[in-house]
Design an enzyme around this catalytic site. Structure first.
Site, PDB file in Angstrom:
ATOM      1  N   SER A  87       0.781  -1.242   0.000  1.00 49.40           N
ATOM      2  CA  SER A  87       0.000   0.000   0.000  1.00 49.40           C
ATOM      3  C   SER A  87       0.812   1.292   0.000  1.00 49.40           C
ATOM      4  O   SER A  87       0.237   2.371  -0.133  1.00 49.40           O
ATOM      5  CB  SER A  87      -0.953   0.016   1.207  1.00 49.40           C
ATOM      6  OG  SER A  87      -2.039  -0.841   0.966  1.00 49.40           O
ATOM      7  N   LYS A  90       0.222   3.857  -2.741  1.00 47.75           N
ATOM      8  CA  LYS A  90      -0.780   4.923  -2.707  1.00 47.75           C
ATOM      9  C   LYS A  90      -0.166   6.315  -2.588  1.00 47.75           C
ATOM     10  O   LYS A  90      -0.859   7.317  -2.818  1.00 47.75           O
ATOM     11  CB  LYS A  90      -1.756   4.667  -1.560  1.00 47.75           C
ATOM     12  CG  LYS A  90      -2.581   3.383  -1.733  1.00 47.75           C
ATOM     13  CD  LYS A  90      -3.555   3.181  -0.589  1.00 47.75           C
ATOM     14  CE  LYS A  90      -4.486   2.004  -0.842  1.00 47.75           C
ATOM     15  NZ  LYS A  90      -3.870   0.708  -0.489  1.00 47.75           N
ATOM     16  N   SER A 145      -6.071   3.387   4.251  1.00 49.83           N
ATOM     17  CA  SER A 145      -5.556   2.646   3.097  1.00 49.83           C
ATOM     18  C   SER A 145      -6.683   2.060   2.249  1.00 49.83           C
ATOM     19  O   SER A 145      -6.587   0.931   1.754  1.00 49.83           O
ATOM     20  CB  SER A 145      -4.609   1.530   3.563  1.00 49.83           C
ATOM     21  OG  SER A 145      -3.716   1.165   2.535  1.00 49.83           O
TER      22      SER A 145
END
Length: 501
Positions: A87, A90, A145
């Protein structure tokens, strides 16, 4: 008797099976410990740099510490190895959103954005047709997230997730990333989705230039309002333990101003952390860190050790305040004691915001400087002054034409006391110091040339014929016995007699 044998055999078989089952976790644990130890003892490349402080051993397989304003790498452990980012992907998604969208834009969640998210992955359970603002989506992405929010932002920027992925890869290349290929906007597992610690530091370096990124990323808790599909508010907590104490307060650090967590089975733990220490904006990226038995260990202890290492062993030094080999100031170039020139300023200036990052045991004089003149000048920048130490680039600054080369001087009237009269109309004269300098140089050249010719004439007794002839005729004309002089005087007397009556 045979029945007893059968029972005994079954019992022994069951015991053997149970012992094998119990032994499996132990064997697995042994392999895990072995892998963890190998990662811990992996070579730290920056330790081999001459006169560079030795860095700490950490459990992450790959890690980097970068000073953001200069781009100087302070710690390097397999920084160009490719790993799954999970993640922390991102960060790139949010960077592109900040570059291409307004925070108050409305985002409508499509069927694709909501239903292509892997079941059980990070989400805030948005529905198809639900509307959030870009800003609300960014908070959901950074704090919780939320994968469906990352998809929605991708579609808002590029129209489709596929087009957004192309934009991600193009932008990564522009930032200097050499080991990165993105396949989605959220970091969910994909064999074609990978990056490096160095590349993630470069992406983060660009992202923290945006004040909105710093604000969102440093938020510990955010309340999402009710929407057209949800009647209740949603409280979202930051997953980064150095920013939020929602799970544990052990790792809270008030110097940390941004960060993003990541985890998948394939990627293990990934973590990006940004902190301000000793005037330095430090970016720490760790990748492929195996989870410990205790929450947050060793993911956050690695980062804490790296931040302490950078704080204890490095310093940020202003170039313009410490450079002694390159003198730029020219304030006295045209100083004649008159106020018109006494207030002149340098034609070339050094950027006051240029810095280097050095070990605390070194100074700017220990660094090697190189001056590179630019062929294509932009914003009056004419050259770059770069520095290296231990074979590593440690910072640079720019030299540029001063903005106030064309100056205004006040020639107001003076009263009897020598002070300027306030009500008197003042006249301003513009003087271009470059033109003044050129004129002064030409005059100086002509003066030197004249003096040189006079010197040559005197030393070698050289006479110019035209000048000599004229001088000789003048002398002869004034001689008393010269017939030409007598004829000239006779003609002059006759003229007087003609006009006398």
């Amino acid at each position: 008797m045979s029945r007893l044998y059968r029972y005994t055999a079954k019992f022994l078989t069951l015991t053997l099976i149970l012992s094998m089952i119990c032994a499996l976790p132990a064997a697995a644990t042994g392999d895990s410990d072995s892998e963890s130890e190998a990662r811990y003892n992996k070579t730290i490349e920056s330790d081999s740099w001459e006169n560079w402080p030795s860095g700490p051993q950490i459990y992450a397989e790959s890690a980097i510490v970068m000073e953001a304003s200069t781009g100087v790498i302070l710690y390097a452990k397999s920084i160009d190895e490719q790993h799954y980012p999970a993640s922390i992907t991102k960060i790139m998604t949010i960077l592109l959103a900040l570059e291409n969208l307004e925070l108050d834009e409305e985002v409508t969640f499509s069927h694709t954005a909501v239903y292509t998210v892997e079941a059980g992955s990070s989400s805030i359970a948005r529905d198809e047709g639900e509307i959030l603002t870009v800003e609300e989506c960014l908070y959901a992405i950074m704090l919780e997230s939320a994968n469906e929010c990352a998809n929605a932002i991708a579609e808002q920027v590029s129209g489709s997730i596929e087009a957004f992925v192309e934009l991600m890869n193009d932008r990564a290349a522009e930032l200097g990333c050499t080991g990165t290929h993105f396949a989605n906007a959220n970091g969910l597992p994909d064999e074609e989705h990978y990056t490096t610690a160095h590349d993630m530091a470069l992406i983060t370096q660009e992202a923290i230039k945006y004040e909105e990124f710093r604000k969102i990323s440093s938020t510990a808790r955010y309340t999402l309002r009710a929407t057209n599909k949800k009647d209740e508010e949603l409280v979202m907590n930051n997953h980064h333990y150095m920013i939020s104490g929602n799970v544990t307060t052990r790792y809270l650090d008030d110097t940390v101003f941004a960060g993003k967590t990541g985890y998948t089975v394939a990627a293990q733990n990934t973590l990006v952390t940004c902190a301000t220490r000793n005037g330095m904006d430090l970016i720490v990226v760790t990748m492929m860190t195996q989870a410990g038995s205790e929450t947050g260990v060793p993911v956050y202890t690695d980062t804490a050790d790296l931040l302490d290492y950078a704080t204890d062993y490095f310093q940020k030094v202003n170039i313009s305040e410490n450079e002694t080999n390159f003198t730029i100031g020219q304030n006295n170039l045209f100083d004649t004691g008159a106020s018109i020139f006494g207030s002149s300023s340098p034609i070339i200036e050094m950027d006051a915001e240029g810095y280097v990052v050095l070990p605390v045991t070194a100074s700017l004089t220990d660094a090697e400087a190189s001056l590179n003149f630019l062929e294509d000048q932009e914003d009056d920048v004419i050259a770059t002054l770069s520095y290296s130490y231990a074979g590593q680039i440690i910072g640079s600054t720019e030299l540029y034409l001063a903005e106030n080369t064309l100056q205004e001087f006040d020639f107001g009237s003076l009263d009897a006391d020598g002070e300027t009269e306030e009500e008197t109309t003042q006249r301003l004269i513009r003087i271009d110091l470059r033109i003044v300098g050129l004129v002064a140089a030409i005059l100086l050249f002509l003066l030197i040339l004249i003096l040189l010719l006079r010197k040559i004439k005197k030393e070698y007794k050289i006479s110019f014929r035209l000048s000599a002839d004229r001088k000789l005729k003048r002398q002869e004309r004034h001689q008393f016995g010269n017939p030409d002089r007598r004829r000239y005087k006779s003609r002059k007397r006759r003229k007087h007699r003609l006009f006398r009556k």
